[in-house]
Write an enzyme that holds these catalytic residues in place. Structure first.
Site, short mmCIF file in Angstrom:
data_model
loop_
_atom_site.label_atom_id
_atom_site.label_comp_id
_atom_site.label_asym_id
_atom_site.label_seq_id
_atom_site.Cartn_x
_atom_site.Cartn_y
_atom_site.Cartn_z
N GLY A 299 8.42 -13.15 13.59
CA GLY A 299 8.13 -13.09 12.16
C GLY A 299 7.81 -14.40 11.47
N CYS B 98 -20.28 -0.01 7.82
CA CYS B 98 -20.55 0.78 6.63
C CYS B 98 -19.27 1.14 5.89
CB CYS B 98 -21.32 2.04 7.01
SG CYS B 98 -22.80 1.62 7.91
#
Ligand SMILES: *Cc1c(COP(=O)(O)O)cnc(C)c1O
Length: 435
Positions: A247, A358
């Protein structure tokens, strides 16, 4: 702004990975392409080891950050273990013959097949299953019983602390799906003898990713230490290890991640000395992912077009969100710089840097001030792409995934080939011919 990674810097006006020109790599391998620096992966390991010092520890690289076999091999060769989250990742470890006692298996949803494979790994089974619920524990017990094997487990503790990172990558709050609270864990411990095929030997935490201050980590460590002491009072045998998760944040833009030395000192402070003399010292596991690999990699790309608008231009790249999804998924910042330093200077204009996919979310940077002279054909590096880059790549829009290249010293080599159109249709194309 200075570049966020020390492993990709300008020399003689050209962006290089160590001594190797990225322009040369783009010429021979093509674009888009991931490029990694071997040194970039190894330096943080060396540092962690130095600062953890004599403490009994094992670094388990979180494979989901970068699971290229050649990268993992590099880490295996220096004795680094792996934190797995799927059977597919276990398969990667088995191809590399990673020692069984160097593997831990995390994740909230392990299937019985995954459990079974991990119990069978190299005959002896992996070092630890990091268990996230009572239901998972009873299932694992069942799977192990049927095989006549014993599963070593760590229970994952959710300490309910706010890691203050992006909500999608925060995992240590009680509202998150991860881990169990203190009461659940104490309850399991009290009845652990009923689970005959389980060896409850450790605890684990992982509170989130891209954590930039040590305060939540320290809070979690303090709560975990208390829980370990409580567990040792009721368990038949004291716990032998604590897995402190990963982390730690890295620099993407101007962040100032915690120093590794300070982080390691915190580990030593809370877990270094047994709280009472009848407790054996704990072995410490850590599971860094991003911190090892993010700045060891860049994504090489070429500008396809500049689309001019009055106050904001679009730069359209040959890399898209399918190649590097982090900006689209988390609005994450990635530094973007041209491979030729001369192109980095001159008049700036607000620019939306986008891919060809797209989707309007296919955007690497919006309203980013970039040199107005950047144009069709120019080569760019998208920085800090070595973690959650290729591993999150997909083939949306039927775009083959990019190759991966590893730079070691003055050499570079392709460590994953560019996918081909045939790769894309494998498993489908054969089936249309039959009908
Ligand atoms: C993802 C993950 C890690 C690695 O996190 P980083 O932020 O990349 O260091 C470690 N442990 C577990 C359980 C994880 O899910």
């Amino acid at each position: 702004m200075s570049l966020p990674s020390p492993y990709f810097t300008y020399e003689d006006q050209i962006l290089k990975a160590g001594k190797v020109s990225l322009i040369e790599i783009a010429r021979t391998v093509g674009t888009p392409a991931y490029v990694y620096s071997a040194q970039g992966f190894l330096d943080p390991i060396t540092q962690l080891r130095k600062y953890l010092g004599k403490m009994d520890h094992l670094i388990c690289f979180a494979m989901k950050a970068n699971s290229n076999l050649s990268v993992l091999k590099l880490l295996n060769q220096v004795g680094v273990g792996m934190d797995l989250v799927s059977g597919g990742e276990l398969h990667r470890a088995s191809l590399l013959k990673t020692p069984a006692d160097h593997l831990v298996f995390s994740g909230v949803g392990k299937t019985t097949r995954e459990m079974s494979d991990a119990l069978d790994y190299q005959g002896q089974g992996i070092y630890s299953f990091n268990i996230e619920s009572m239901a998972e524990l009873t299932t694992l017990n069942q799977v192990a019983l049927e095989k006549g094997k014993k599963a070593r487990v760590a229970l994952r503790f959710n300490p309910d602390v706010d890691a203050k990172s992006h909500p999608y990558i925060s995992t240590g709050l009680k509202k998150n799906k991860f881990g169990m609270n203190r009461n659940e864990i104490l309850k399991i411990a009290a009845s652990i003898r009923e689970l005959q095929a389980i060896e409850f030997a450790g605890v684990s935490i992982h509170i989130g990713s891209q954590i930039l201050t040590l305060a939540p980590i320290e809070q979690a460590f303090r709560k975990l230490r208390i829980l370990i002491n409580e567990l040792n009072d009721i368990l038949p045998k004291p716990l032998t290890f604590a897995d402190l998760g990963g982390g730690l944040g890295v620099r993407y833009q101007n962040e100032k991640p915690p120093r590794l030395e300070t982080y390691c000192n915190l580990i030593k402070k809370h877990f270094g000395i047994p709280k009472s003399s009848n407790q054996p010292p704990l072995k410490i596991l850590i599971e860094p992912g991003r911190m090892i690999s993010a700045n060891a990699g860049i994504l090489l790309t070429r500008v396809l077009f500049r689309k001019k608008r009055k106050d904001k231009d679009f730069l359209i790249l040959d890399a898209g969100m399918n190649d590097l999804i982090r900006p689209a998924l988390y609005q994450s910042y990635h530094h973007i710089a041209p491979l030729e330093k001369s192109l980095a200077q001159g008049k700036q204009k607000k620019t939306n840097v986008v891919g060809p996919v797209c989707e309007s979310s296919d955007c690497f940077a919006s309203s980013r001030p970039l040199p107005e002279k950047l144009k069709e054909g120019d080569l760019l590096a998208i920085f800090s792409s070595g973690a959650y880059g290729f591993t999150m790549a997909n083939t949306y829009n039927s775009r083959p995934r990019p190759p991966e290249v590893l730079v070691e010293g003055e050499q570079y080599r392709v460590i994953r080939k560019r996918e081909t159109y045939d790769d894309l249709t494998r498993g489908e194309a054969e089936l249309i011919k039959q009908s």
